[in-house]
Scaffold this motif. Structure first.
Motif, PDB file in Angstrom:
ATOM      1  N   GLU A 268       0.834  -1.194   0.000  1.00 48.84           N
ATOM      2  CA  GLU A 268       0.000   0.000   0.000  1.00 48.84           C
ATOM      3  C   GLU A 268       0.879   1.258   0.000  1.00 48.84           C
ATOM      4  N   GLY A 269       1.954   1.213   0.770  1.00 51.59           N
ATOM      5  CA  GLY A 269       2.799   2.385   0.913  1.00 51.59           C
ATOM      6  C   GLY A 269       3.641   2.654  -0.319  1.00 51.59           C
ATOM      7  N   TYR A 270       4.132   1.602  -0.944  1.00 52.65           N
ATOM      8  CA  TYR A 270       5.101   1.822  -2.016  1.00 52.65           C
ATOM      9  C   TYR A 270       4.551   1.546  -3.408  1.00 52.65           C
ATOM     10  N   ILE A 271       3.492   0.760  -3.520  1.00 51.39           N
ATOM     11  CA  ILE A 271       3.041   0.448  -4.873  1.00 51.39           C
ATOM     12  C   ILE A 271       1.690   1.094  -5.152  1.00 51.39           C
ATOM     13  N   SER A 272       0.634   0.538  -4.584  1.00 46.94           N
ATOM     14  CA  SER A 272      -0.672   1.097  -4.903  1.00 46.94           C
ATOM     15  C   SER A 272      -1.689   0.635  -3.879  1.00 46.94           C
ATOM     16  N   VAL A 273      -2.541   1.555  -3.467  1.00 47.99           N
ATOM     17  CA  VAL A 273      -3.551   1.198  -2.474  1.00 47.99           C
ATOM     18  C   VAL A 273      -4.586   0.261  -3.081  1.00 47.99           C
ATOM     19  N   ILE A 274      -5.036   0.610  -4.300  1.00 49.06           N
ATOM     20  CA  ILE A 274      -6.141  -0.178  -4.836  1.00 49.06           C
ATOM     21  C   ILE A 274      -5.693  -1.533  -5.364  1.00 49.06           C
ATOM     22  N   TRP A 275      -4.409  -1.681  -5.642  1.00 53.77           N
ATOM     23  CA  TRP A 275      -3.936  -2.983  -6.116  1.00 53.77           C
ATOM     24  C   TRP A 275      -3.362  -3.815  -4.979  1.00 53.77           C
ATOM     25  N   LYS A 276      -3.351  -3.242  -3.778  1.00 44.58           N
ATOM     26  CA  LYS A 276      -2.702  -3.893  -2.646  1.00 44.58           C
ATOM     27  C   LYS A 276      -3.116  -5.347  -2.442  1.00 44.58           C
ATOM     28  N   ASP A 277      -4.425  -5.579  -2.389  1.00 42.60           N
ATOM     29  CA  ASP A 277      -4.876  -6.949  -2.110  1.00 42.60           C
ATOM     30  C   ASP A 277      -4.504  -7.904  -3.235  1.00 42.60           C
ATOM     31  N   ALA A 278      -4.547  -7.387  -4.469  1.00 45.16           N
ATOM     32  CA  ALA A 278      -4.171  -8.232  -5.597  1.00 45.16           C
ATOM     33  C   ALA A 278      -2.686  -8.581  -5.520  1.00 45.16           C
ATOM     34  N   ILE A 279      -1.870  -7.578  -5.178  1.00 48.73           N
ATOM     35  CA  ILE A 279      -0.431  -7.823  -5.056  1.00 48.73           C
ATOM     36  C   ILE A 279      -0.166  -8.853  -3.958  1.00 48.73           C
ATOM     37  N   THR A 280      -0.842  -8.646  -2.827  1.00 52.20           N
ATOM     38  CA  THR A 280      -0.641  -9.565  -1.712  1.00 52.20           C
ATOM     39  C   THR A 280      -0.975 -10.991  -2.122  1.00 52.20           C
TER      40      THR A 280
ATOM     41  N   ILE B 130      -9.016 -19.086  -4.399  1.00 54.95           N
ATOM     42  CA  ILE B 130      -9.653 -17.919  -3.778  1.00 54.95           C
ATOM     43  C   ILE B 130      -8.880 -16.659  -4.137  1.00 54.95           C
ATOM     44  N   GLY B 131      -7.555 -16.775  -4.109  1.00 54.53           N
ATOM     45  CA  GLY B 131      -6.712 -15.641  -4.472  1.00 54.53           C
ATOM     46  C   GLY B 131      -6.978 -15.193  -5.899  1.00 54.53           C
ATOM     47  N   ILE B 132      -7.168 -16.149  -6.791  1.00 59.42           N
ATOM     48  CA  ILE B 132      -7.396 -15.802  -8.201  1.00 59.42           C
ATOM     49  C   ILE B 132      -8.708 -15.036  -8.364  1.00 59.42           C
ATOM     50  N   VAL B 133      -9.739 -15.485  -7.660  1.00 60.50           N
ATOM     51  CA  VAL B 133     -11.025 -14.793  -7.822  1.00 60.50           C
ATOM     52  C   VAL B 133     -10.915 -13.375  -7.252  1.00 60.50           C
ATOM     53  N   GLU B 134     -10.148 -13.206  -6.194  1.00 62.23           N
ATOM     54  CA  GLU B 134      -9.973 -11.871  -5.637  1.00 62.23           C
ATOM     55  C   GLU B 134      -9.178 -10.980  -6.590  1.00 62.23           C
ATOM     56  N   ILE B 135      -8.110 -11.547  -7.162  1.00 66.58           N
ATOM     57  CA  ILE B 135      -7.286 -10.760  -8.084  1.00 66.58           C
ATOM     58  C   ILE B 135      -8.123 -10.318  -9.291  1.00 66.58           C
ATOM     59  N   VAL B 136      -8.922 -11.240  -9.822  1.00 64.89           N
ATOM     60  CA  VAL B 136      -9.764 -10.883 -10.967  1.00 64.89           C
ATOM     61  C   VAL B 136     -10.744  -9.777 -10.592  1.00 64.89           C
ATOM     62  N   ARG B 137     -11.365  -9.915  -9.423  1.00 67.86           N
ATOM     63  CA  ARG B 137     -12.334  -8.905  -9.014  1.00 67.86           C
ATOM     64  C   ARG B 137     -11.670  -7.530  -8.850  1.00 67.86           C
ATOM     65  N   ILE B 138     -10.484  -7.529  -8.232  1.00 69.36           N
ATOM     66  CA  ILE B 138      -9.786  -6.259  -8.028  1.00 69.36           C
ATOM     67  C   ILE B 138      -9.386  -5.653  -9.378  1.00 69.36           C
ATOM     68  N   ALA B 139      -8.918  -6.520 -10.283  1.00 68.40           N
ATOM     69  CA  ALA B 139      -8.523  -6.016 -11.598  1.00 68.40           C
ATOM     70  C   ALA B 139      -9.720  -5.388 -12.317  1.00 68.40           C
ATOM     71  N   LEU B 140     -10.885  -6.026 -12.212  1.00 68.73           N
ATOM     72  CA  LEU B 140     -12.077  -5.478 -12.853  1.00 68.73           C
ATOM     73  C   LEU B 140     -12.472  -4.154 -12.211  1.00 68.73           C
ATOM     74  N   THR B 141     -12.382  -4.084 -10.884  1.00 63.98           N
ATOM     75  CA  THR B 141     -12.757  -2.860 -10.182  1.00 63.98           C
ATOM     76  C   THR B 141     -11.814  -1.712 -10.546  1.00 63.98           C
ATOM     77  N   ASN B 142     -10.539  -2.059 -10.778  1.00 60.67           N
ATOM     78  CA  ASN B 142      -9.561  -1.017 -11.076  1.00 60.67           C
ATOM     79  C   ASN B 142      -9.488  -0.707 -12.562  1.00 60.67           C
ATOM     80  N   ASP B 143     -10.490  -1.127 -13.297  1.00 59.80           N
ATOM     81  CA  ASP B 143     -10.603  -0.796 -14.705  1.00 59.80           C
ATOM     82  C   ASP B 143      -9.365  -1.210 -15.487  1.00 59.80           C
ATOM     83  N   ILE B 144      -9.042  -2.468 -15.422  1.00 55.87           N
ATOM     84  CA  ILE B 144      -7.829  -2.953 -16.075  1.00 55.87           C
ATOM     85  C   ILE B 144      -7.954  -2.771 -17.592  1.00 55.87           C
ATOM     86  N   PHE B 145      -6.894  -2.331 -18.235  1.00 52.82           N
ATOM     87  CA  PHE B 145      -6.825  -2.031 -19.670  1.00 52.82           C
ATOM     88  C   PHE B 145      -7.833  -0.938 -20.084  1.00 52.82           C
ATOM     89  N   GLY B 146      -8.441  -0.274 -19.113  1.00 53.10           N
ATOM     90  CA  GLY B 146      -9.433   0.751 -19.454  1.00 53.10           C
ATOM     91  C   GLY B 146     -10.667   0.210 -20.145  1.00 53.10           C
TER      92      GLY B 146
END
Lengths: 304, 394, 373
Positions: A268-280, B130-146
């Motif tokens: 969160e501090g060094y990369i991105s808040v919104i990508w944090k959980d994905a990175i983790t 579980i991690g994969i479904v979370e990563i996909v959801r976060i990517a969609l929320t963060n407007d991946i590739f616009g």
């Protein structure tokens, strides 16, 4: 803010979060170690701890009438007791009838129990966010250069570490602890060696939820705000921590929890808040790809 | 059981199936009279059930047949829905034409993520999915590739059109969705009987034995993921065109959990069970609407109770292995059932005593000794596996 | 097998022959609200308020002598459940629906109501594009996000801030509002020194706060919800980070004071439709009193009251135009001009948006009260 102070700040953030994840993760890992069951309702027991703490400290007003240290001490004892009882009941009602069944049956039962408990909390305490009252603990903040360290944060971390140390001693230095470890390795063999496995199962279903309940109370006191579905996210994260540490391994859960907290704070501090959980999650998946049974679990040959 | 009575039973069973399918196909008309004005609502509930049945049937390949603990199916569902929506909205493809692309994208993603992780065992695989479904959801929320519209999601997806007919009403979707359910059932039934299906079963029953028989376990596990995911991608297209608006929160971890529950509750590896599971898991919360804010509480309790009374799932899977040709059936039936003998039961959770007896009732015209199918195999079924394992050797 | 087939046909024939029964019923108004799920507290209050008002309408003789019946459907705060809830309401014979709270949830239900010819009056869905779709029977009693962004930006400027940190929570609503506000800032000479989201599922925002601190803004503009701003206020105090925060209408909830504590909350500002205590209308006061005596609490946010308004304008429309969605729509758009709702005067433009300045600036006083500025 100088870089080093910024780093220290994230480090302290990560350690506090991580210590709470670790406490919850211990509950998952202990139950798993003995029962080979993922107790999906554990997150809800954590939330229950938070709400019981709220009832004692705010609704019954212990915080005001006894003074903070005594009130918190007393509520810790009562919360731990009550959540242990809930854990015992959960085992009795939802898991014991399934002990000799398929593992996945117990998983679904656990998921059902989790849905039930979460909604029971909502019905009992309401759907609103509940506040612990901001001034339960004196607002003391230590300043070290530009680095701020609130007292509450130190207390939460110290409490979590102390409990984990005590648990470590209990598991590795007492006869009951030995029984737990024996049952975790092989229930059948432990039975033959005279270990009362039934007792061990009840024991882990008391200790695990007790730790979860304590974590719930600490979250309530520290952040001051709880809500009925808080157990879902904390549960998921702690479960991840337990797995990455090597599920069934008590030290692994502590390491996994702290690692998760640090990863989050630094991400969160060094990369991105919104990508944090994905990175983790990505880092954790990579860890599992290269260490398929978690960080601390010994690599054992697959059981045949 | 004599040959004659077995075959009579079989024809009775298929007659029952035909009758059930027929009554089901008439439901839009029947409901109109039974439920009066609330018929479209109940049809829509059935459509939701059907959609989840398609998803659960595809998950069943991975979780039920291959025995891989997969709690991230919503990720593939999401990829299918988003690929369809993007192709439809940005590139003006007709929504039904996006199905191959949606399935391909979901399958491709599944192959990519499954490849490095399928060697993980049980619960470790669970957390990765579980991690994969979370990563996909976060990517969609963060407007991946616009392209994904961020937290707003995508709005205004076309209604499906089949040969010039636009599907708008619940009864139209009823036939589309349940038609696809029927296709899924037939497809997965065929897969189950195929070389591929048998390979998955060996993997589920005993990975090491399968491996030593020369079955390339990793290849089959990845294939199971790809096929299951591709079919979930197709369900995503249907979902997108039915809802016309999709957003990341529709594909979160909870969705995956519900799909997981459907398969286990219904009886993994058994298509009828999975269908029943879809009805219960998606239908009960609707039926419990009368409880208002207590409806999920009741649903949670119902799940626990159902699992306690039917630990192997409501309709446990057929016994592992395959159906022996008629003449052999009665002979193998007499083999002692070692799995429920007690002596071989491991400690605690590894035992499958009560299960075995539960599944026996269902497996009674079949040969192999019943087993809970939990990665545990009874000795007699192993014997059978040896016979048929040969054709999988490369 | 053949006999079975025949009996099936027979069964089908019998069922087809059964006539469907319909009796004369009271006029039905639906309430679609998140009674379970993340936004359950808002949803449960929405239902309570509408139930109280419906009881009052019925006690005073109903609508032109016909009693009104409330049909509640839980949307769970998710689009998927909302689609089913909408379908359920439509098929239970409602002619109009109050709700719902979340914008993406409303979005998933709009088509269903539109196709069924049912009026929908959303209560908390402020996303701009909801009304621009040409759906004739869609209204909302809450204002739009661009309206709010204007007021928010104007106040930031008026208070003399020049370096702004803009924070949203990556939800549909908060991100939209942040982007609208950001556009206005660009054209008004305000420098944006920080723009990022927080993750609303988290409890610990100290990391974001330390990053914001490093950017050294004059003011933090937060467009998310009250639970998160409560935590931010507390954690900001713990970090000794002394900067004002100004927020949007989703933080208008009295629980904020309780959650953040008076000390940390004091000085917090937000723009919002008038808070409950400032609704001076007679009807609002009556509602508060009844709510208090019935549920021993106050509705915790303004959104429940806007649900009450939605119900009341529907009742008015029904009184004037009869229980016919088309005529009611017509009446709501043309003849509803001077109606005094709970939250003040209500009128709709041709898109179904509420007309009129509703936003006010509030500041939390030292003793923890929302004070109208």
């Amino acid at each position: 803010m100088p870089d080093f102070e910024f780093f220290l700040q994230q480090l302290s953030n990560g350690l506090t979060r991580g210590s709470i994840y670790a406490l919850i993760a211990l509950g998952y890992t202990m139950v798993y170690g003995v029962m080979k069951l993922i107790n999906f309702a554990h997150g809800e027991l954590f939330a229950l701890g938070a709400y019981l703490g709220y009832t004692l400290l705010v609704v019954f007003g212990l915080g005001g009438s006894l003074g903070p240290p005594l009130a918190i001490g007393l509520s810790i004892i009562m919360v731990v007791g009550l959540v242990s009882l809930a854990g015992y009941l959960l085992e009795r009602v939802a898991y014991r009838p399934l002990r000799s069944s398929d593992r996945l049956a117990a998983v679904v039962s656990a998921l059902g129990a989790s849905i039930f408990l979460q909604n029971a909390i909502m019905l009992q305490w309401g759907a609103q966010y509940r506040a612990f009252g901001a001034d339960l603990l004196p607002n003391v903040v230590f300043h070290i250069g530009g680095f701020n360290l609130p007292l509450v944060r130190v207390l939460v971390f110290v409490a979590a570490v102390a409990v984990m140390a005590a648990l470590h001693v209990f598991v590795h230095r007492t006869r009951l602890g030995l029984a737990i470890r024996a049952a975790a390795i092989d229930q059948g063999a432990a039975k033959l060696m005279g270990v009362d496995v039934q007792k061990v199962i009840i024991l882990v279903f008391i200790i695990g939820p007790a730790l979860g309940g304590l974590a719930g109370l600490l979250v309530g006191v520290y952040y001051g705000q709880i809500n009925f579905n808080m157990g879902q996210l904390y549960g998921l994260k702690a479960f991840t921590a337990a797995i990455v540490g090597g599920i069934g391994n008590i030290t692994g859960a502590m390491v996994g929890g702290l690692l998760l907290g640090l990863l989050e704070a630094l991400g969160e501090g060094y990369i991105s808040v919104i990508w944090k959980d994905a990175i983790t999650f990505l880092v954790l998946i990579l860890i599992l790809v290269f260490r398929p049974t978690g960080l601390l679990k010994e690599r054992v040959a697959e059981k045949l | 059981m004599s040959f004659a009575s077995a075959s009579r039973r079989k024809s009775f069973g298929s007659a029952l199936t035909v009758a059930a399918v027929f009554v089901f196909a008439c439901l839009p008309f029947l409901l109109g009279h039974l439920a009066g004005s609330s018929a479209p609502y109940w049809l829509d509930v059935l459509n939701t059930v059907g959609l989840y049945a398609i998803l659960a049937l595809s998950l069943n390949i991975i979780l039920g047949h291959a025995g891989l603990f997969h709690m991230g199916h919503a990720a593939f569902f999401a990829v299918g829905a988003y690929v369809s929506a993007i192709l439809n909205l940005t590139f003006d493809w007709p929504i039904m034409a996006t199905i191959p692309a949606a399935a391909l994208a979901a399958g491709l993603l599944a192959g990519l993520v499954a490849w490095p992780v399928v060697h993980l065992s049980g619960d470790y695989l669970l957390i990765v999915t579980i991690g994969i479904v979370e990563i996909v959801r976060i990517a969609l929320t963060n407007d991946i590739f616009g392209l994904t519209g961020g937290p707003n999601g995508l709005v205004g997806i076309s209604r499906p059109e089949i040969m010039g007919f636009r599907l708008t009403r619940p009864q139209h979707f009823f036939y589309l969705i349940w038609g696809l359910v029927a296709v899924s059932v037939l497809l997965f039934d065929w897969l189950e009987r195929s070389r591929f299906g048998r390979a998955l079963k060996y993997i589920r029953e005993d990975v090491v034995a399968a491996e030593s028989m020369g079955v390339n376990t990793n290849k089959y596990k990845i294939l199971a993921f790809v096929i299951g995911a591709a079919w979930a991608g197709l369900a995503g297209t249907v979902y997108a065109s039915r809802m016309r608006t999709i957003s990341p929160e529709s594909f979160n971890f909870t969705e995956s959990v519900f799909l997981f529950i459907i398969v286990i509750l219904g009886g993994r590896g058994n298509q009828k069970g999975v269908l029943l599971g879809s009805f219960l898991v998606m239908g009960l919360p609707e039926i419990f609407r009368g409880f208002e804010n207590k409806r999920l509480l009741v649903f949670g309790a119902a799940l626990v109770i159902m699992m306690i009374f039917r630990p192997g799932g409501l309709l446990p899977a057929r016994s592992p292995g395959y159906k022996l040709p008629e003449p052999y059936r009665s002979r193998y039936k007499r083999l002692p059932d070692l799995s429920s003998g007690g002596v071989f039961n491991g400690a605690g959770s590894r035992a499958n005593g009560p299960n075995a007896s539960a599944s026996e009732g269902f497996a009674s015209g079949q040969a192999a000794a019943p087993s809970s199918g939990s990665g545990e195999s009874s000795d007699s079924s192993k014997v059978i596996s040896v016979d048929v394992g040969q054709d999988l050797v490369k | 097998m053949r006999s079975l087939f025949c009996s099936c046909l027979l069964l089908a024939a019998v069922l087809l022959a059964v006539p469907s029964v319909r009796a004369d019923e009271p006029v039905k108004i639906g309430v679609m609200a998140p009674v379970t799920g993340d936004w359950a507290s808002e949803g449960q209050d929405m239902v309570k308020v509408v139930e109280i008002l419906a009881a009052e309408v019925n006690a005073s003789g109903g609508i032109n002598g016909v009693p009104v019946e409330i049909e509640v459907a839980d949307d769970g705060g998710t689009p998927k459940t909302a689609a089913l809830a909408a379908q359920k309401l439509v098929t239970s014979g409602v002619i109009a629906v109050v709700g719902t709270y979340g914008s993406s949830v409303t979005e998933a239900s709009q088509d269903i109501y539109d196709e069924a010819g049912v009026i929908q009056v959303a209560t908390g869905s402020t996303k701009i594009s909801l009304t621009g779709k040409g759906l004739p029977r869609f209204f909302r009693t809450c204002p739009r996000d661009d309206e709010q962004a204007k007021v928010l930006a104007a106040n930031v400027q008026k208070l003399g801030f020049s370096k702004v940190a803009l924070v949203h929570d990556n939800t549909s609503y908060a991100k939209g509002l942040a982007e609208e506000t950001r556009e206005i800032f660009k054209n008004s000479g305000i420098t944006e020194v920080y723009y990022d989201a927080i993750n609303p599922a988290d409890r610990d925002f100290t990391v974001s706060l330390t990053r914001i601190k490093a950017a050294d803004p004059d003011v933090i503009v937060f467009t998310g919800y009250y639970p998160q701003v409560s935590l931010i206020l507390r954690q900001k105090r713990d970090l000794d980070f002394d900067v004002p925060i100004i927020g949007g209408d989703a933080t208008n909830n009295t629980a904020l004071i309780e959650n953040a504590g008076k000390e940390a909350a004091s000085g917090y500002m937000f723009v919002s439709p008038p808070a409950l205590a400032d609704m001076n209308t007679e009807s609002a006061k009556n509602l508060m009193a009844t709510f208090q005596s019935k549920h021993n609490a106050q509705p915790s946010s303004v959104w429940a009251v806007l649900a009450g308004d939605a119900f009341l304008v529907l009742v008015e429309a029904m009184k004037a135009a009869g229980p016919d969605p088309e005529k009611m729509t017509e009446w709501l758009k043309t003849s509803l001009t001077d109606y005094q709702g709970l939250s003040g005067p209500i009128a709709f433009d041709e898109h179904g948006d509420r007309i009129g300045e509703v936003y006010r600036l509030y500041e939390v006083s030292a003793d923890g009260v929302f004070v109208l500025q």
